[in-house]
Design a protein around this motif. Structure first.
Motif, PDB file in Angstrom:
ATOM      1  N   ARG A 168      38.432  52.355 -12.370  1.00  0.00           N
ATOM      2  CA  ARG A 168      37.773  51.210 -13.004  1.00  0.00           C
ATOM      3  C   ARG A 168      36.483  50.916 -12.235  1.00  0.00           C
ATOM      4  NH1 ARG A 168      38.368  49.647 -17.596  1.00  0.00           N
ATOM      5  NH2 ARG A 168      37.780  47.536 -17.068  1.00  0.00           N
ATOM      6  N   SER A 225      26.771  54.398 -12.208  1.00  0.00           N
ATOM      7  CA  SER A 225      27.598  54.125 -11.035  1.00  0.00           C
ATOM      8  C   SER A 225      27.947  55.448 -10.384  1.00  0.00           C
ATOM      9  CB  SER A 225      28.858  53.354 -11.425  1.00  0.00           C
ATOM     10  OG  SER A 225      29.625  54.071 -12.355  1.00  0.00           O
ATOM     11  N   VAL A 245      33.599  49.000 -10.180  1.00  0.00           N
ATOM     12  CA  VAL A 245      33.663  47.963  -9.150  1.00  0.00           C
ATOM     13  C   VAL A 245      33.165  46.645  -9.744  1.00  0.00           C
ATOM     14  CG1 VAL A 245      33.432  49.582  -7.229  1.00  0.00           C
ATOM     15  CG2 VAL A 245      31.384  48.589  -8.258  1.00  0.00           C
ATOM     16  N   LEU A 246      33.415  45.552  -9.036  1.00  0.00           N
ATOM     17  CA  LEU A 246      33.106  44.223  -9.550  1.00  0.00           C
ATOM     18  C   LEU A 246      31.628  44.037  -9.895  1.00  0.00           C
ATOM     19  CD1 LEU A 246      35.398  42.023  -7.294  1.00  0.00           C
ATOM     20  CD2 LEU A 246      35.779  42.765  -9.648  1.00  0.00           C
ATOM     21  N   ARG A 247      30.733  44.581  -9.083  1.00  0.00           N
ATOM     22  CA  ARG A 247      29.287  44.454  -9.339  1.00  0.00           C
ATOM     23  C   ARG A 247      28.931  45.063 -10.693  1.00  0.00           C
ATOM     24  NH1 ARG A 247      24.904  47.956  -6.643  1.00  0.00           N
ATOM     25  NH2 ARG A 247      23.001  46.876  -7.161  1.00  0.00           N
ATOM     26  N   HIS A 248      29.509  46.204 -10.980  1.00  0.00           N
ATOM     27  CA  HIS A 248      29.295  46.896 -12.250  1.00  0.00           C
ATOM     28  C   HIS A 248      29.846  46.045 -13.402  1.00  0.00           C
ATOM     29  CE1 HIS A 248      30.090  49.891 -15.424  1.00  0.00           C
ATOM     30  NE2 HIS A 248      29.133  50.621 -14.863  1.00  0.00           N
ATOM     31  N   GLN A 249      31.057  45.526 -13.246  1.00  0.00           N
ATOM     32  CA  GLN A 249      31.669  44.703 -14.281  1.00  0.00           C
ATOM     33  C   GLN A 249      30.837  43.447 -14.556  1.00  0.00           C
ATOM     34  OE1 GLN A 249      35.889  43.979 -13.675  1.00  0.00           O
ATOM     35  NE2 GLN A 249      36.063  45.926 -12.608  1.00  0.00           N
TER      36      GLN A 249
END
Length: 192
Positions: free
Chosen positions: A40, A115, A42-46
């Protein structure tokens, strides 16, 4: 509790793809019948995916909407390819019909946020797959500082670079002016 997953030992059909159990712990795509599994984002990408969709949606003409992580059938022929762009712009009718996945002819825009592990796929493989499928607009977002967006438009079957920059970017999508604050894709409220 651990759920045991039995991995396919053959090229998958669209029916096989649809029958796979739901699993949100990883990202899945189907490439020429081969199941591709990746971690999945990472948070920055989400966060960037959410921010981009939130910026796009209110600026779109009334018949279109922005959706995150929607499946798009790039090629239904055996062996099939199903991609899951980070953001797609599709007709509202696709939502109203509650479709499980979009057809490429309904996708006005596909966006991939680069990413680690997907850069080559997004810049090369998906670049050609989306063009071949006839998706009119393709955007690549690079979150490395300074965050930037490269916007491509399909011309005579090939993507041509329309604009590439950081900061604020003005574009046209579905004959509508769109402004994207690229820096906001990576900045929290405390950064502003």
């Amino acid at each position: 509790m651990t759920v045991e997953m039995h991995w396919p030992d053959h090229l998958l059909t669209l029916e096989d793809w649809t029958a796979l159990p739901e699993d949100n712990s990883r990202s899945y795509e189907l490439v020429e019948g081969v199941l591709v599994v990746s971690p999945r984002p990472v948070l920055r990408h989400q966060f960037a995916v959410w921010q981009l969709a939130a910026q796009l949606h209110p600026q779109l003409p009334g018949q279109l909407c922005a959706v995150t992580e929607a499946e798009v059938i790039i090629d239904a022929a055996l062996p099939p390819t199903v991609r899951v762009p980070d953001v797609v712009v599709i007709p509202n009718k696709s939502l109203e019909d509650d479709l499980a996945r979009a057809q490429p002819e309904d996708v006005v825009l596909a966006v991939e946020i680069l990413s680690d592990g997907s850069r080559r796929t997004d810049r090369v493989t998906k670049f050609f797959e989306y063009a071949d499928a006839g998706i009119e607009h393709y955007w690549l977002v690079d979150l490395d500082e300074p965050a930037s967006l490269a916007a491509y438009r399909l011309v005579d079957g090939n993507y041509e670079l329309v604009a590439e920059q950081s900061g604020q970017m003005g574009l046209e999508l579905a004959e509508t002016p769109i402004t994207i604050d690229i820096a906001a894709l990576t900045s929290t409220r405390t950064d502003r």
